[in-house]
Write a protein that holds these residues in place. Structure first.
Motif, PDB file in Angstrom:
ATOM      1  N   LYS A 198       0.838  -1.189   0.000  1.00  0.00           N
ATOM      2  CA  LYS A 198       0.000   0.000   0.000  1.00  0.00           C
ATOM      3  C   LYS A 198       0.878   1.246   0.000  1.00  0.00           C
ATOM      4  N   VAL A 199       0.451   2.230  -0.739  1.00  0.00           N
ATOM      5  CA  VAL A 199       1.185   3.478  -0.896  1.00  0.00           C
ATOM      6  C   VAL A 199       0.210   4.634  -0.714  1.00  0.00           C
ATOM      7  N   GLU A 200       0.685   5.701  -0.096  1.00  0.00           N
ATOM      8  CA  GLU A 200      -0.130   6.902   0.056  1.00  0.00           C
ATOM      9  C   GLU A 200      -0.044   7.720  -1.226  1.00  0.00           C
ATOM     10  N   LEU A 201      -1.199   8.134  -1.742  1.00  0.00           N
ATOM     11  CA  LEU A 201      -1.277   8.934  -2.955  1.00  0.00           C
ATOM     12  C   LEU A 201      -2.148  10.156  -2.698  1.00  0.00           C
ATOM     13  N   VAL A 202      -1.893  11.224  -3.447  1.00  0.00           N
ATOM     14  CA  VAL A 202      -2.663  12.449  -3.329  1.00  0.00           C
ATOM     15  C   VAL A 202      -3.120  12.858  -4.724  1.00  0.00           C
ATOM     16  N   CYS A 203      -4.413  13.198  -4.848  1.00  0.00           N
ATOM     17  CA  CYS A 203      -4.934  13.665  -6.133  1.00  0.00           C
ATOM     18  C   CYS A 203      -4.214  14.961  -6.496  1.00  0.00           C
ATOM     19  N   SER A 204      -3.664  15.020  -7.705  1.00  0.00           N
ATOM     20  CA  SER A 204      -2.909  16.198  -8.110  1.00  0.00           C
ATOM     21  C   SER A 204      -3.812  17.385  -8.416  1.00  0.00           C
ATOM     22  N   GLU A 205      -5.118  17.151  -8.518  1.00  0.00           N
ATOM     23  CA  GLU A 205      -6.039  18.249  -8.813  1.00  0.00           C
ATOM     24  C   GLU A 205      -6.643  18.865  -7.560  1.00  0.00           C
ATOM     25  N   CYS A 206      -7.045  18.049  -6.568  1.00  0.00           N
ATOM     26  CA  CYS A 206      -7.733  18.603  -5.390  1.00  0.00           C
ATOM     27  C   CYS A 206      -7.023  18.320  -4.069  1.00  0.00           C
ATOM     28  N   GLY A 207      -6.023  17.421  -4.063  1.00  0.00           N
ATOM     29  CA  GLY A 207      -5.294  17.122  -2.841  1.00  0.00           C
ATOM     30  C   GLY A 207      -5.889  16.021  -1.990  1.00  0.00           C
TER      31      GLY A 207
ATOM     32  N   MET B  14       2.708  11.294  -5.270  1.00  0.00           N
ATOM     33  CA  MET B  14       3.136  10.882  -3.938  1.00  0.00           C
ATOM     34  C   MET B  14       3.144  12.150  -3.079  1.00  0.00           C
ATOM     35  N   PRO B  15       2.674  12.073  -1.836  1.00  0.00           N
ATOM     36  CA  PRO B  15       2.680  13.277  -0.993  1.00  0.00           C
ATOM     37  C   PRO B  15       4.098  13.674  -0.593  1.00  0.00           C
ATOM     38  N   VAL B  16       4.254  14.935  -0.201  1.00  0.00           N
ATOM     39  CA  VAL B  16       5.545  15.436   0.265  1.00  0.00           C
ATOM     40  C   VAL B  16       5.834  14.788   1.609  1.00  0.00           C
ATOM     41  N   TRP B  17       7.052  14.269   1.770  1.00  0.00           N
ATOM     42  CA  TRP B  17       7.440  13.619   3.017  1.00  0.00           C
ATOM     43  C   TRP B  17       7.820  14.679   4.032  1.00  0.00           C
ATOM     44  N   ARG B  18       7.170  14.682   5.198  1.00  0.00           N
ATOM     45  CA  ARG B  18       7.452  15.643   6.264  1.00  0.00           C
ATOM     46  C   ARG B  18       7.753  14.859   7.534  1.00  0.00           C
ATOM     47  N   PRO B  19       9.021  14.497   7.745  1.00  0.00           N
ATOM     48  CA  PRO B  19       9.360  13.607   8.852  1.00  0.00           C
ATOM     49  C   PRO B  19       9.105  14.175  10.240  1.00  0.00           C
ATOM     50  N   PHE B  20       9.036  15.498  10.393  1.00  0.00           N
ATOM     51  CA  PHE B  20       8.880  16.081  11.721  1.00  0.00           C
ATOM     52  C   PHE B  20       7.501  16.675  11.957  1.00  0.00           C
ATOM     53  N   SER B  21       6.569  16.534  11.035  1.00  0.00           N
ATOM     54  CA  SER B  21       5.262  17.157  11.190  1.00  0.00           C
ATOM     55  C   SER B  21       4.469  16.576  12.342  1.00  0.00           C
ATOM     56  N   GLY B  22       4.701  15.342  12.719  1.00  0.00           N
ATOM     57  CA  GLY B  22       3.972  14.735  13.821  1.00  0.00           C
ATOM     58  C   GLY B  22       4.561  15.013  15.188  1.00  0.00           C
ATOM     59  N   LEU B  23       5.712  15.660  15.254  1.00  0.00           N
ATOM     60  CA  LEU B  23       6.365  15.880  16.533  1.00  0.00           C
ATOM     61  C   LEU B  23       5.659  16.920  17.398  1.00  0.00           C
ATOM     62  N   ALA B  24       4.919  17.845  16.818  1.00  0.00           N
ATOM     63  CA  ALA B  24       4.210  18.853  17.615  1.00  0.00           C
ATOM     64  C   ALA B  24       3.214  18.171  18.544  1.00  0.00           C
ATOM     65  N   GLY B  25       2.487  17.202  18.049  1.00  0.00           N
ATOM     66  CA  GLY B  25       1.546  16.464  18.881  1.00  0.00           C
ATOM     67  C   GLY B  25       2.260  15.648  19.941  1.00  0.00           C
ATOM     68  N   PHE B  26       3.429  15.129  19.610  1.00  0.00           N
ATOM     69  CA  PHE B  26       4.207  14.345  20.567  1.00  0.00           C
ATOM     70  C   PHE B  26       4.667  15.234  21.721  1.00  0.00           C
ATOM     71  N   ARG B  27       5.151  16.434  21.416  1.00  0.00           N
ATOM     72  CA  ARG B  27       5.593  17.357  22.456  1.00  0.00           C
ATOM     73  C   ARG B  27       4.425  17.738  23.350  1.00  0.00           C
ATOM     74  N   ASN B  28       3.270  18.009  22.760  1.00  0.00           N
ATOM     75  CA  ASN B  28       2.096  18.383  23.545  1.00  0.00           C
ATOM     76  C   ASN B  28       1.675  17.264  24.481  1.00  0.00           C
ATOM     77  N   ALA B  29       1.931  16.035  24.121  1.00  0.00           N
ATOM     78  CA  ALA B  29       1.568  14.909  24.979  1.00  0.00           C
ATOM     79  C   ALA B  29       2.511  14.815  26.178  1.00  0.00           C
TER      80      ALA B  29
END
Length: 71
Positions: free
Chosen positions: A8-17, A39-54
């Motif tokens: 399985k691979v994550e995909l994003v519609c190029s027209e609407c996202g 393929m979506p843009v890889w953002r390795p640190f985007s989930g860390l904000a929620g981790f810090r808040n926890a």
């Protein structure tokens, strides 16, 4: 149709996202009926904000650091 092997691979519609996770790309996007997927843009640190808040209580995150008392 795009063949993505047997995983399985994550995909994003190029027209609407709109995002999907699939083994093969859908023929059309269920939201806008577009037919191009990226393929979506890889953002390795985007989930860390929620981790810090926890880890840090909300009231402590905004408070200034405690000062040591000198006697």
């Amino acid at each position: 149709m795009l063949l993505l092997e047997d995983r399985k691979v994550e995909l994003v519609c190029s027209e609407c996202g709109y995002g999907v996770v699939a083994v093969t790309a859908p023929e059309v996007c269920p939201m806008c009926h577009g037919s191009s997927w990226d393929m979506p843009v890889w953002r390795p640190f985007s989930g860390l904000a929620g981790f810090r808040n926890a880890l840090v209580p909300a009231d402590a995150a905004d408070a200034p650091p405690a000062r040591a008392h000198s006697h």
